[in-house]
Design a protein around this motif. Structure first.
Motif, PDB file in Angstrom:
ATOM      1  N   PRO A 110     -10.872  13.353   1.275  1.00  0.00           N
ATOM      2  CA  PRO A 110      -9.991  11.957   1.040  1.00  0.00           C
ATOM      3  C   PRO A 110      -9.198  12.046  -1.324  1.00  0.00           C
ATOM      4  CG  PRO A 110     -12.265  11.686   0.732  1.00  0.00           C
ATOM      5  CD  PRO A 110     -11.984  12.537   0.684  1.00  0.00           C
ATOM      6  N   VAL A 111      -7.648  12.200  -0.667  1.00  0.00           N
ATOM      7  CA  VAL A 111      -6.861  12.200  -2.560  1.00  0.00           C
ATOM      8  C   VAL A 111      -6.493  11.467  -2.682  1.00  0.00           C
ATOM      9  CG1 VAL A 111      -7.145  14.780  -2.070  1.00  0.00           C
ATOM     10  CG2 VAL A 111      -5.500  13.194  -0.364  1.00  0.00           C
ATOM     11  N   PHE A 112      -6.645   9.652  -1.950  1.00  0.00           N
ATOM     12  CA  PHE A 112      -5.881   8.743  -2.545  1.00  0.00           C
ATOM     13  C   PHE A 112      -6.231   7.526  -1.694  1.00  0.00           C
ATOM     14  CE2 PHE A 112      -2.375   5.471  -2.786  1.00  0.00           C
ATOM     15  CZ  PHE A 112      -2.637   4.716  -3.874  1.00  0.00           C
ATOM     16  N   GLN A 113      -6.542   6.247  -2.390  1.00  0.00           N
ATOM     17  CA  GLN A 113      -6.500   4.931  -1.576  1.00  0.00           C
ATOM     18  C   GLN A 113      -7.061   3.880  -2.491  1.00  0.00           C
ATOM     19  OE1 GLN A 113      -9.993   4.983   1.538  1.00  0.00           O
ATOM     20  NE2 GLN A 113     -10.616   3.541   0.384  1.00  0.00           N
ATOM     21  N   ALA A 114      -5.803   3.141  -2.146  1.00  0.00           N
ATOM     22  CA  ALA A 114      -5.512   2.214  -3.247  1.00  0.00           C
ATOM     23  C   ALA A 114      -4.328   0.900  -2.536  1.00  0.00           C
ATOM     24  CB  ALA A 114      -5.225   2.348  -4.744  1.00  0.00           C
ATOM     25  N   LEU A 115      -4.706  -0.060  -3.365  1.00  0.00           N
ATOM     26  CA  LEU A 115      -3.360  -0.704  -3.166  1.00  0.00           C
ATOM     27  C   LEU A 115      -2.325  -0.723  -3.399  1.00  0.00           C
ATOM     28  CD1 LEU A 115      -5.286  -4.465  -3.565  1.00  0.00           C
ATOM     29  CD2 LEU A 115      -4.524  -3.148  -1.087  1.00  0.00           C
ATOM     30  N   ALA A 116      -1.173  -0.499  -2.820  1.00  0.00           N
ATOM     31  CA  ALA A 116       0.168   0.608  -3.111  1.00  0.00           C
ATOM     32  C   ALA A 116       1.180   0.336  -2.224  1.00  0.00           C
ATOM     33  CB  ALA A 116      -0.553   2.281  -3.050  1.00  0.00           C
ATOM     34  N   ALA A 117       2.550   0.616  -2.942  1.00  0.00           N
ATOM     35  CA  ALA A 117       3.322   0.427  -2.247  1.00  0.00           C
ATOM     36  C   ALA A 117       3.742   1.088  -0.908  1.00  0.00           C
ATOM     37  CB  ALA A 117       4.737   0.373  -3.598  1.00  0.00           C
ATOM     38  N   ALA A 118       3.649   0.522   0.557  1.00  0.00           N
ATOM     39  CA  ALA A 118       4.531   1.114   1.152  1.00  0.00           C
ATOM     40  C   ALA A 118       5.684   2.541   1.576  1.00  0.00           C
ATOM     41  CB  ALA A 118       4.548   0.118   2.643  1.00  0.00           C
ATOM     42  N   SER A 153     -11.914   0.807   4.323  1.00  0.00           N
ATOM     43  CA  SER A 153     -12.053   0.634   2.651  1.00  0.00           C
ATOM     44  C   SER A 153     -13.473   1.596   2.702  1.00  0.00           C
ATOM     45  CB  SER A 153     -11.681  -0.773   2.175  1.00  0.00           C
ATOM     46  OG  SER A 153     -12.929  -1.756   2.066  1.00  0.00           O
ATOM     47  N   ARG A 154     -13.872   1.543   3.731  1.00  0.00           N
ATOM     48  CA  ARG A 154     -14.968   2.514   3.308  1.00  0.00           C
ATOM     49  C   ARG A 154     -15.220   3.705   3.973  1.00  0.00           C
ATOM     50  NH1 ARG A 154     -16.515  -3.179   3.964  1.00  0.00           N
ATOM     51  NH2 ARG A 154     -17.776  -1.981   6.178  1.00  0.00           N
ATOM     52  N   LEU A 155     -14.715   4.571   4.337  1.00  0.00           N
ATOM     53  CA  LEU A 155     -14.871   5.696   5.291  1.00  0.00           C
ATOM     54  C   LEU A 155     -15.183   6.201   4.498  1.00  0.00           C
ATOM     55  CD1 LEU A 155     -11.763   5.515   7.754  1.00  0.00           C
ATOM     56  CD2 LEU A 155     -13.892   5.208   8.354  1.00  0.00           C
ATOM     57  N   GLY A 156     -14.541   6.862   2.965  1.00  0.00           N
ATOM     58  CA  GLY A 156     -14.927   7.944   2.168  1.00  0.00           C
ATOM     59  C   GLY A 156     -14.805   8.984   3.072  1.00  0.00           C
ATOM     60  N   ASN A 157     -15.429  10.311   2.989  1.00  0.00           N
ATOM     61  CA  ASN A 157     -15.483  11.366   3.322  1.00  0.00           C
ATOM     62  C   ASN A 157     -15.205  11.491   4.977  1.00  0.00           C
ATOM     63  OD1 ASN A 157     -17.378  11.669   2.822  1.00  0.00           O
ATOM     64  ND2 ASN A 157     -17.539  13.699   2.993  1.00  0.00           N
ATOM     65  N   GLN A 158     -15.303  10.500   6.037  1.00  0.00           N
ATOM     66  CA  GLN A 158     -15.513  10.331   6.928  1.00  0.00           C
ATOM     67  C   GLN A 158     -13.735  10.077   7.709  1.00  0.00           C
ATOM     68  OE1 GLN A 158     -17.766   6.935   7.567  1.00  0.00           O
ATOM     69  NE2 GLN A 158     -19.316   7.452   6.657  1.00  0.00           N
TER      70      GLN A 158
END
Length: 182
Positions: free
Chosen positions: A45-53, A103-108
């Motif tokens: 994982p390198v990024f996970q957030a509320l962001a613009a598509a 939102s809870r996948l992490g490195n899965q």
């Protein structure tokens, strides 16, 4: 907002090199396919957030300009080489519904979740040769020592309980080092 021709995605990867086209057109789980073609597979994982598509994701996701979505980005690594950059987009409201585990996948692997639920439906792939001006191109190249002239990508919409999840997979140059099955 209507997406115009320069950012269009296409129903077939007609100009893709043959060795990349095999990977692009494969319909089964990319996670399982990469696992079968390497000794050590992992999700970074390198990024996970509320962001613009991305602008070319707005129409397909029925998002308005400026509305934030959950964006998750990972590298899929085979034998420690980044071979695919995966980017997924889902509306925040759907994190309480069909996609609550996302939102809870992490490195899965997201692919494991998508291909084990028989209720999830997938649209046909769309393809695009990403050039340096596309935002996913720059993000996909962050861990590459040599920046290519372009990268091939595919995307499809996964739907569960009428709630869409857009998954885009950008194929990195190291994918060519993996042996494609006949």
């Amino acid at each position: 907002m209507k997406v115009n021709a320069p950012s269009a995605w296409h129903p077939a990867p007609v100009c893709a090199p043959v060795d990349i086209r095999w990977w692009l057109r494969h319909r089964d789980s990319l996670t399982r396919l990469l696992q079968a073609h390497s000794e050590h597979f992992r999700v970074e994982p390198v990024f996970q957030a509320l962001a613009a598509a991305c602008i070319d994701e707005l129409a397909i996701m029925n998002l308005r300009w400026g509305v934030r979505a959950l964006v998750r980005e990972v590298y899929l690594r085979c034998d420690d080489m980044p071979v695919v950059f995966a980017h997924s987009v889902v509306k925040p409201a759907h994190l309480q519904g069909a996609w609550r585990g996302l939102s809870r996948l992490g490195n899965q692997s997201l692919g494991t979740m998508l291909f084990t639920n028989p209720l999830i439906r997938r649209t046909p792939f769309e393809y695009k040769q990403l050039k340096p001006h596309h935002p996913l191109f720059a993000r996909a190249c962050e861990q590459l020592s040599d920046r290519p002239m372009s990268l091939w990508a595919r995307r499809s919409l996964f739907t569960l309980q009428d709630q869409p999840l857009l998954v885009t997979e950008v194929f990195l140059p190291a994918i060519r080092q993996l042996r494609a099955a006949e």
